[in-house]
Design a protein around this motif. Structure first.
Motif, PDB file in Angstrom:
ATOM      1  N   TRP A  61       0.819  -1.199   0.000  1.00  0.00           N
ATOM      2  CA  TRP A  61       0.000   0.000   0.000  1.00  0.00           C
ATOM      3  C   TRP A  61       0.858   1.256   0.000  1.00  0.00           C
ATOM      4  CZ3 TRP A  61      -5.303   0.477  -0.255  1.00  0.00           C
ATOM      5  CH2 TRP A  61      -6.024  -0.725  -0.205  1.00  0.00           C
ATOM      6  N   VAL A  62       0.313   2.314  -0.571  1.00  0.00           N
ATOM      7  CA  VAL A  62       0.911   3.643  -0.512  1.00  0.00           C
ATOM      8  C   VAL A  62       0.099   4.471   0.470  1.00  0.00           C
ATOM      9  CG1 VAL A  62       1.448   5.754  -1.781  1.00  0.00           C
ATOM     10  CG2 VAL A  62       1.759   3.520  -2.879  1.00  0.00           C
ATOM     11  N   TYR A  63       0.774   5.056   1.449  1.00  0.00           N
ATOM     12  CA  TYR A  63       0.102   5.870   2.460  1.00  0.00           C
ATOM     13  C   TYR A  63       0.464   7.337   2.258  1.00  0.00           C
ATOM     14  CZ  TYR A  63      -1.377   1.967   5.465  1.00  0.00           C
ATOM     15  OH  TYR A  63      -1.985   0.850   5.982  1.00  0.00           O
ATOM     16  N   CYS A 111     -12.433  10.730  -3.290  1.00  0.00           N
ATOM     17  CA  CYS A 111     -13.519  10.177  -4.104  1.00  0.00           C
ATOM     18  C   CYS A 111     -13.193  10.239  -5.588  1.00  0.00           C
ATOM     19  CB  CYS A 111     -14.815  10.934  -3.825  1.00  0.00           C
ATOM     20  SG  CYS A 111     -15.520  10.598  -2.185  1.00  0.00           S
ATOM     21  N   VAL A 112     -12.537  11.317  -6.007  1.00  0.00           N
ATOM     22  CA  VAL A 112     -12.200  11.467  -7.423  1.00  0.00           C
ATOM     23  C   VAL A 112     -11.068  10.530  -7.820  1.00  0.00           C
ATOM     24  CG1 VAL A 112     -11.262  13.069  -9.145  1.00  0.00           C
ATOM     25  CG2 VAL A 112     -13.011  13.855  -7.523  1.00  0.00           C
ATOM     26  N   LEU A 113     -10.083  10.389  -6.941  1.00  0.00           N
ATOM     27  CA  LEU A 113      -8.883   9.609  -7.274  1.00  0.00           C
ATOM     28  C   LEU A 113      -8.945   8.175  -6.767  1.00  0.00           C
ATOM     29  CD1 LEU A 113      -6.232  12.366  -6.457  1.00  0.00           C
ATOM     30  CD2 LEU A 113      -7.117  11.732  -8.703  1.00  0.00           C
ATOM     31  N   ASN A 114     -10.089   7.801  -6.195  1.00  0.00           N
ATOM     32  CA  ASN A 114     -10.312   6.418  -5.748  1.00  0.00           C
ATOM     33  C   ASN A 114      -9.352   5.976  -4.636  1.00  0.00           C
ATOM     34  OD1 ASN A 114     -12.405   6.015  -7.723  1.00  0.00           O
ATOM     35  ND2 ASN A 114     -10.767   5.857  -9.256  1.00  0.00           N
ATOM     36  N   VAL A 115      -9.148   6.883  -3.689  1.00  0.00           N
ATOM     37  CA  VAL A 115      -8.402   6.545  -2.468  1.00  0.00           C
ATOM     38  C   VAL A 115      -9.425   6.042  -1.460  1.00  0.00           C
ATOM     39  CG1 VAL A 115      -6.923   7.418  -0.626  1.00  0.00           C
ATOM     40  CG2 VAL A 115      -6.669   8.302  -2.955  1.00  0.00           C
ATOM     41  N   PRO A 116      -9.420   4.757  -1.102  1.00  0.00           N
ATOM     42  CA  PRO A 116     -10.572   4.172  -0.415  1.00  0.00           C
ATOM     43  C   PRO A 116     -10.635   4.366   1.101  1.00  0.00           C
ATOM     44  CG  PRO A 116      -8.974   2.472  -0.931  1.00  0.00           C
ATOM     45  CD  PRO A 116      -8.444   3.739  -1.523  1.00  0.00           C
ATOM     46  N   TYR A 117      -9.522   4.802   1.741  1.00  0.00           N
ATOM     47  CA  TYR A 117      -9.521   4.849   3.204  1.00  0.00           C
ATOM     48  C   TYR A 117      -8.988   6.189   3.710  1.00  0.00           C
ATOM     49  CZ  TYR A 117      -9.762  -0.168   2.313  1.00  0.00           C
ATOM     50  OH  TYR A 117     -10.130  -1.405   1.850  1.00  0.00           O
ATOM     51  N   LEU A 139     -15.944   5.045  -0.161  1.00  0.00           N
ATOM     52  CA  LEU A 139     -14.944   5.606   0.738  1.00  0.00           C
ATOM     53  C   LEU A 139     -15.219   5.125   2.162  1.00  0.00           C
ATOM     54  CD1 LEU A 139     -12.554   7.592   1.130  1.00  0.00           C
ATOM     55  CD2 LEU A 139     -14.258   9.403   1.472  1.00  0.00           C
ATOM     56  N   THR A 140     -14.162   4.740   2.877  1.00  0.00           N
ATOM     57  CA  THR A 140     -14.288   4.267   4.255  1.00  0.00           C
ATOM     58  C   THR A 140     -13.475   5.180   5.162  1.00  0.00           C
ATOM     59  OG1 THR A 140     -14.454   1.995   3.439  1.00  0.00           O
ATOM     60  CG2 THR A 140     -14.026   2.285   5.786  1.00  0.00           C
ATOM     61  N   THR A 141     -14.112   5.747   6.181  1.00  0.00           N
ATOM     62  CA  THR A 141     -13.435   6.707   7.052  1.00  0.00           C
ATOM     63  C   THR A 141     -13.612   6.351   8.519  1.00  0.00           C
ATOM     64  OG1 THR A 141     -15.319   8.211   7.379  1.00  0.00           O
ATOM     65  CG2 THR A 141     -14.010   8.519   5.368  1.00  0.00           C
ATOM     66  N   CYS A 142     -12.685   6.825   9.334  1.00  0.00           N
ATOM     67  CA  CYS A 142     -12.858   6.779  10.789  1.00  0.00           C
ATOM     68  C   CYS A 142     -12.037   7.905  11.403  1.00  0.00           C
ATOM     69  CB  CYS A 142     -12.479   5.414  11.365  1.00  0.00           C
ATOM     70  SG  CYS A 142     -10.729   5.072  11.384  1.00  0.00           S
ATOM     71  N   ILE A 143     -12.201   8.097  12.713  1.00  0.00           N
ATOM     72  CA  ILE A 143     -11.637   9.261  13.389  1.00  0.00           C
ATOM     73  C   ILE A 143     -10.901   8.844  14.658  1.00  0.00           C
ATOM     74  CG2 ILE A 143     -12.253  11.362  14.681  1.00  0.00           C
ATOM     75  CD1 ILE A 143     -14.643  11.652  12.744  1.00  0.00           C
ATOM     76  N   ILE A 144      -9.745   9.458  14.880  1.00  0.00           N
ATOM     77  CA  ILE A 144      -9.031   9.329  16.156  1.00  0.00           C
ATOM     78  C   ILE A 144      -9.048  10.686  16.842  1.00  0.00           C
ATOM     79  CG2 ILE A 144      -6.793   8.985  17.269  1.00  0.00           C
ATOM     80  CD1 ILE A 144      -6.155   6.887  15.230  1.00  0.00           C
ATOM     81  N   ARG A 145      -9.506  10.703  18.078  1.00  0.00           N
ATOM     82  CA  ARG A 145      -9.501  11.942  18.863  1.00  0.00           C
ATOM     83  C   ARG A 145      -8.316  11.933  19.822  1.00  0.00           C
ATOM     84  NH1 ARG A 145     -15.811  11.714  20.201  1.00  0.00           N
ATOM     85  NH2 ARG A 145     -16.628  12.684  18.294  1.00  0.00           N
ATOM     86  N   ALA A 184      -5.255   2.586  10.498  1.00  0.00           N
ATOM     87  CA  ALA A 184      -5.162   2.613   9.039  1.00  0.00           C
ATOM     88  C   ALA A 184      -5.087   1.201   8.460  1.00  0.00           C
ATOM     89  CB  ALA A 184      -3.935   3.426   8.618  1.00  0.00           C
ATOM     90  N   ARG A 185      -4.329   0.338   9.112  1.00  0.00           N
ATOM     91  CA  ARG A 185      -4.204  -1.041   8.651  1.00  0.00           C
ATOM     92  C   ARG A 185      -5.518  -1.803   8.805  1.00  0.00           C
ATOM     93  NH1 ARG A 185      -2.261  -4.630   5.175  1.00  0.00           N
ATOM     94  NH2 ARG A 185      -1.428  -6.530   6.081  1.00  0.00           N
ATOM     95  N   ASN A 186      -6.146  -1.670   9.971  1.00  0.00           N
ATOM     96  CA  ASN A 186      -7.365  -2.432  10.242  1.00  0.00           C
ATOM     97  C   ASN A 186      -8.596  -1.851   9.566  1.00  0.00           C
ATOM     98  OD1 ASN A 186      -6.960  -4.756  12.412  1.00  0.00           O
ATOM     99  ND2 ASN A 186      -5.512  -3.108  12.879  1.00  0.00           N
TER     100      ASN A 186
END
Length: 318
Positions: free
Chosen positions: A5-7, A58-64, A125-131, A183-185
């Motif tokens: 993967w590229v991060y 969304c445009v460039l298909n970055v899924p996470y 697109l799949t997202t989550c948040i760290i506070r 990010a991995r999970n």
């Protein structure tokens, strides 16, 4: 998941730099890229950075996407109501007071709404948040300033928080490690992590900020000793006097930035949490123990201490 993967890390500040360091050590990652926006004409026209990142994904298909937020996005609210050892599911109403918290809350809303949004290739697109909370560690500039402040006052470290006030503190390396694991999970278990929010935590031994700060500074310089609590009324009065003098003498005198009332109210309000959600969802364990975190922070402070302004000069500047 066997493909490399590229991060991309957007923003390489205090926490971002540590995230890049830990990502670069993972063998399943092909490449780590960094985008750090600076005040250039071509980026100043963009008013909401998070919105642009999500749109680009969304445009460039970055899924996470993992968004770094702050506990300040939740509270304290304008009524300064406390939250005592809550968790990610704790209901807490009202509008936050500090501008930083307001912008984080706005960005969180965008990230939540973007979860599941359709990308140009038809995927989602799949997202989550760290506070994050109060973060300490190498390159925490506030610790440098605090050390100078203490040395200018005979190595005495006074504090604003009442002794019963609680606030979580986490080492920067553990905050960054949680990002790496999330990010991995997020790729491995998207159904579980998608749309979730996680508070950062580790085994830092107390929620009393003044004790943490004292332990960090005294480990680096044993002469630093804990002083006394500064009463709220005294600091409130200093803030009001500073505001009056600033108005009277402006524009002939432009003083250094000073503590404001919303920030003071935030400091003296308990806002703490207790959670193991990150452990349950993706097996998070702190990468660095409290002793390691304290030692690393103290070693960094020792290394930079020789380059700091003398306490006398710093005191005059302020």
């Amino acid at each position: 998941m066997d493909r490399a993967w590229v991060y991309l890390v957007t923003g390489c500040g205090f926490i971002g730099e540590k995230i890049v360091e830990l990502l670069s050590q993972q063998d399943y990652i092909k490449e780590v890229r960094v985008f750090d926006s600076v005040a250039k004409e071509e980026v100043e026209k963009f008013t909401t950075g998070t919105e642009n990142v999500l749109r680009a994904c969304c445009v460039l298909n970055v899924p996470y996407v993992v968004y770094t937020s702050s506990v300040a996005a939740v509270g304290p609210n304008t009524s300064h109501e406390p939250m005592l050892r809550g968790n990610e599911d704790t209901k807490y109403s009202g509008e936050v007071e500090l501008p930083y918290g307001k912008t984080k809350a706005m960005a969180e809303k965008l990230v939540f709404e973007a979860n599941g949004k359709k990308m140009s290739n038809g995927g989602k697109l799949t997202t989550c948040i760290i506070r994050a909370n109060a973060v300490y560690g190498e390159k925490a500039t506030y610790l440098q300033e605090l050390y100078l402040f203490a040395k200018a006052r005979n190595s005495v470290l006074n504090y604003l928080e009442p002794e019963n006030t609680e606030r979580n503190y986490t080492y920067v390396g553990n905050v960054a490690w949680m990002h790496v694991l999330v990010a991995r999970n997020l790729q491995l278990k998207p159904d579980l992590l998608a749309g979730q929010v996680y508070y950062s935590y580790d085994d830092t031994p107390t929620r009393k900020g003044f004790l943490i700060r004292h332990q960090l500074l005294s480990t680096m310089d044993p002469s630093v000793r804990l002083g006394s609590h500064i009463p709220y009324w005294k600091m409130w009065l200093m803030i009001q006097l500073h505001r009056m003098i600033k108005v009277i003498l402006y524009p002939f005198w432009k003083p250094q930035p000073f503590l404001n009332l919303p920030l003071l109210n935030t400091i003296v309000t308990t806002f703490s949490y207790e959670t193991d959600k990150a452990s349950r969802h993706f097996g998070y364990k702190p990468l660095f123990t409290w002793e390691e975190s304290k030692h690393r922070t103290a070693q960094w402070l020792k290394a930079v201490a020789g380059n700091l302004d003398t306490p006398q000069l710093h005191e005059k500047k302020n």
